[in-house]
Design a protein around this motif. Structure first.
Motif, PDB file in Angstrom:
ATOM      1  N   UNK A 246       1.469  -1.636  -0.500  1.00  0.00           N
ATOM      2  CA  UNK A 246      -0.305   0.216  -0.124  1.00  0.00           C
ATOM      3  C   UNK A 246       0.926   1.181   0.356  1.00  0.00           C
ATOM      4  N   UNK A 247       1.804   1.286  -1.045  1.00  0.00           N
ATOM      5  CA  UNK A 247       3.325   2.039  -1.233  1.00  0.00           C
ATOM      6  C   UNK A 247       2.828   3.643  -1.165  1.00  0.00           C
ATOM      7  N   UNK A 248       2.915   4.802  -0.472  1.00  0.00           N
ATOM      8  CA  UNK A 248       2.712   6.068  -0.459  1.00  0.00           C
ATOM      9  C   UNK A 248       1.095   6.631  -0.098  1.00  0.00           C
ATOM     10  N   UNK A 249       0.389   5.041   0.617  1.00  0.00           N
ATOM     11  CA  UNK A 249      -1.061   5.349   0.938  1.00  0.00           C
ATOM     12  C   UNK A 249      -0.535   4.890   2.318  1.00  0.00           C
ATOM     13  N   UNK A 250      -0.202   4.062   2.836  1.00  0.00           N
ATOM     14  CA  UNK A 250      -0.921   3.920   4.516  1.00  0.00           C
ATOM     15  C   UNK A 250       1.122   3.689   4.782  1.00  0.00           C
ATOM     16  N   UNK A 251       2.256   4.312   4.167  1.00  0.00           N
ATOM     17  CA  UNK A 251       3.520   4.062   4.452  1.00  0.00           C
ATOM     18  C   UNK A 251       3.805   4.441   5.622  1.00  0.00           C
ATOM     19  N   UNK A 252       3.751   5.876   5.680  1.00  0.00           N
ATOM     20  CA  UNK A 252       4.968   7.098   6.597  1.00  0.00           C
ATOM     21  C   UNK A 252       3.486   6.476   7.841  1.00  0.00           C
ATOM     22  N   UNK A 253       4.945   6.836   8.779  1.00  0.00           N
ATOM     23  CA  UNK A 253       4.231   6.731  10.652  1.00  0.00           C
ATOM     24  C   UNK A 253       3.130   7.599  10.990  1.00  0.00           C
ATOM     25  N   UNK A 254       2.519   7.307  11.781  1.00  0.00           N
ATOM     26  CA  UNK A 254       1.042   8.306  11.936  1.00  0.00           C
ATOM     27  C   UNK A 254      -0.411   7.318  13.284  1.00  0.00           C
ATOM     28  N   UNK A 255      -0.979   6.645  11.819  1.00  0.00           N
ATOM     29  CA  UNK A 255      -1.552   5.966  13.372  1.00  0.00           C
ATOM     30  C   UNK A 255      -1.594   5.158  13.786  1.00  0.00           C
ATOM     31  N   UNK A 297      -6.386  12.259  -4.189  1.00  0.00           N
ATOM     32  CA  UNK A 297      -7.598  12.916  -2.801  1.00  0.00           C
ATOM     33  C   UNK A 297      -7.685  11.900  -1.891  1.00  0.00           C
ATOM     34  N   UNK A 298      -8.686  12.435  -0.526  1.00  0.00           N
ATOM     35  CA  UNK A 298      -8.364  10.697   0.128  1.00  0.00           C
ATOM     36  C   UNK A 298      -7.542  10.620   1.155  1.00  0.00           C
ATOM     37  N   UNK A 299      -7.736   9.996   1.545  1.00  0.00           N
ATOM     38  CA  UNK A 299      -6.697   9.979   3.451  1.00  0.00           C
ATOM     39  C   UNK A 299      -5.758   9.307   2.962  1.00  0.00           C
ATOM     40  N   UNK A 300      -4.926   9.043   2.104  1.00  0.00           N
ATOM     41  CA  UNK A 300      -3.773   8.359   1.623  1.00  0.00           C
ATOM     42  C   UNK A 300      -2.129   9.531   2.732  1.00  0.00           C
ATOM     43  N   UNK A 301      -0.929   8.698   2.561  1.00  0.00           N
ATOM     44  CA  UNK A 301      -0.288   9.522   2.405  1.00  0.00           C
ATOM     45  C   UNK A 301       0.398  10.598   1.694  1.00  0.00           C
ATOM     46  N   UNK A 302      -0.392  10.218  -0.092  1.00  0.00           N
ATOM     47  CA  UNK A 302       0.380  11.282  -0.853  1.00  0.00           C
ATOM     48  C   UNK A 302       1.264  11.620  -1.247  1.00  0.00           C
ATOM     49  N   UNK A 303       2.416  10.601  -0.698  1.00  0.00           N
ATOM     50  CA  UNK A 303       4.415  11.406  -0.708  1.00  0.00           C
ATOM     51  C   UNK A 303       4.744  10.272  -0.977  1.00  0.00           C
TER      52      UNK A 303
END
Length: 464
Positions: A246-255, A297-303
């Motif tokens: 799920x790269x670039x959507x749920x990759x970066x730390x947070x939740x 858009x949406x709630x992903x990292x997008x990064x």
């Protein structure tokens, strides 16, 4: 104040110290060393658009729409496992051979349960009464079924399959990376939404069965690089890399459940130095992430860039790049993104010196990428005569996997020249792809492919 002159011994010590410093100058230095130390700088060049075992890759097939070096495929377990200890490897051989014929290596996984595809469970297990659960999630509508992963008969069958797969394919140069697969939907090691959350039954394998599969793979493979979906303390010490699907959507730390959250919790944020990271660019992002302006858009990292920096990813499945493909600025951005992942090797300088029956060759190599090259493909030096033909090839003891990003290395070896005809030669260097017809590994150095295709020109020398 008048300084007294240095003694001869002191001057000698100072000169020796300065010389030692010169020999360990970073390879990124603009100077290869003092003029009298024998080093000759090699100019940098742009990295190739495609290099082995890195970049964006498609599902298996023939594509000319985007540069690539690998292809991806899934196989159901029942395609090859025909009995408790019987195998028909032809379906796997057909895939590997077709991909190799295009000069590419393969990345793949086996599955038991792929939503919306026929079940991958071997028939003999169903005949033995293996419990299965139908479901409608992910547009499956009862086509595939989720097995009881803790059934002893299934556990034993997986042990047998993994051992047989490793015995036959460990070190096969056609296989770039193998993902563990087998467990969960798509072989992705989860059965969400049937995962034991409040009000749901947990269909996934127990921790004991997960450990059994992890250890079976780790024991069966020593050469070919393996990947598992989720970092955890159970697999942290094993010789396994990871794949973020799920790269670039749920990759970066947070939740707390994103890929890098799990890496931090497992203590594996530095594991990329020895074990590869791969995965898939989230399908919903493939067509929008590289547009200008970025249109996701949406709630992903997008990064994408931060994901690359933090994961040190080497390759990503991104089928959109190949079909329907990118155009214009979006293509340029996608190509730059593909080149930004994985290794980028550059030979910064070379030095040669002649002995009575040998030629001493040293090179300074640096990795300007974000990840190592994880295989020790043979690093070879060759002497090319005036006729353009290779007169002799030497295989060095140098190790590609030891060239880490940000840590330039100096490699030296003595090449025996006895029996080599006297005369002028051009020295060239390559990392030999062990797969016949495989894409050459190319250095980001001027002189790549100028003397012999697939080889980097180091310079001229005379054998006398």
């Amino acid at each position: 104040m008048v300084l007294s002159p240095l003694s001869r011994r002191a001057r000698t010590a100072v000169v020796a110290a300065l010389t030692a410093v010169a020999l360990v100058l970073p390879a990124s230095s603009s100077a290869a060393g003092p003029p009298d130390d024998g080093w000759r700088a090699l100019p940098a060049a742009a990295a190739p658009d495609a290099n082995p075992l890195k970049g964006f890759i498609p599902y298996a097939g023939s594509y000319s729409t985007f540069p690539h070096s690998m292809e991806w495929f899934y196989l159901p377990l029942n395609a090859v496992m025909t009995g408790p200890d019987r195998f028909d490897w032809k379906p796997l051989e057909d895939q590997l051979n077709a991909i190799a014929a295009r000069g590419h290596q393969a990345a793949f996984r086996f599955y038991l349960d792929y939503p919306a595809k026929p079940s991958g469970i071997p028939q003999f297990l169903l005949d033995q009464g293996l419990l299965t659960r139908p479901y409608d999630d992910f547009d499956n509508h009862g086509l595939s079924v989720s097995p009881d992963y803790d059934d002893p008969r299934l556990a034993a069958a997986l042990d047998t399959f993994i051992a047989a797969l490793g015995k036959r394919y460990d070190g096969d140069p056609r296989a770039g990376f193998i993902q563990l697969g087998l467990l969960g939907f798509w072989g992705e090691w989860h059965t969400w939404p049937h995962n034991g959350d409040p009000g749901t039954e947990n269909w996934f394998a127990s921790q004991a069965q997960q450990l059994r599969v992890l250890k079976a793979y780790d024991q069966a493979f020593d050469k070919t690089k393996l990947m598992v979906r989720y970092p955890s303390t159970d697999n942290a010490a094993l010789d396994l890399g990871y794949h973020d699907d799920s790269f670039a959507y749920s990759t970066l730390p947070g939740p707390g459940w994103h890929f890098m959250d799990l890496m931090q919790q497992a203590g594996t944020t530095g594991k990329w130095l020895k074990a590869p990271i791969g995965g898939e660019l989230r399908p919903e992002l493939q067509g929008c992430l590289f547009a200008v302006p970025m249109q996701c858009g949406g709630d992903g990292d997008n990064n994408f860039a931060d994901g690359v920096t933090q994961t040190h990813v080497s390759w990503l499945l991104n089928h959109y790049a190949f079909s329907p493909g990118y155009t214009g600025t979006t293509y340029d951005n996608a190509l730059a993104a593909a080149k930004s992942i994985g290794y980028e090797l550059r030979v910064a300088a070379v030095r040669t010196s002649h002995q009575r029956r040998s030629l001493d060759v040293s090179v300074r190599i640096q990795n300007d990428g974000v990840a190592p090259f994880y295989y020790d493909w043979p690093l070879q030096v060759a002497a090319v005569g005036r006729d353009g033909r290779i007169a002799r090839t030497w295989t060095t003891p140098w190790k590609l996997s030891g060239i880490k990003p940000g840590a330039p290395v100096e490699l030296s070896t003595a090449l025996r020249t006895a029996g080599l005809r006297k005369g002028d030669y051009t020295l060239v260097l390559r990392a030999a792809n062990p797969m016949r017809g495989g894409l050459p590994l190319r250095f980001a150095t001027a002189g790549q492919d100028t003397t012999v295709p697939g080889w980097l020109t180091l310079g001229r020398t005379r054998i006398s």
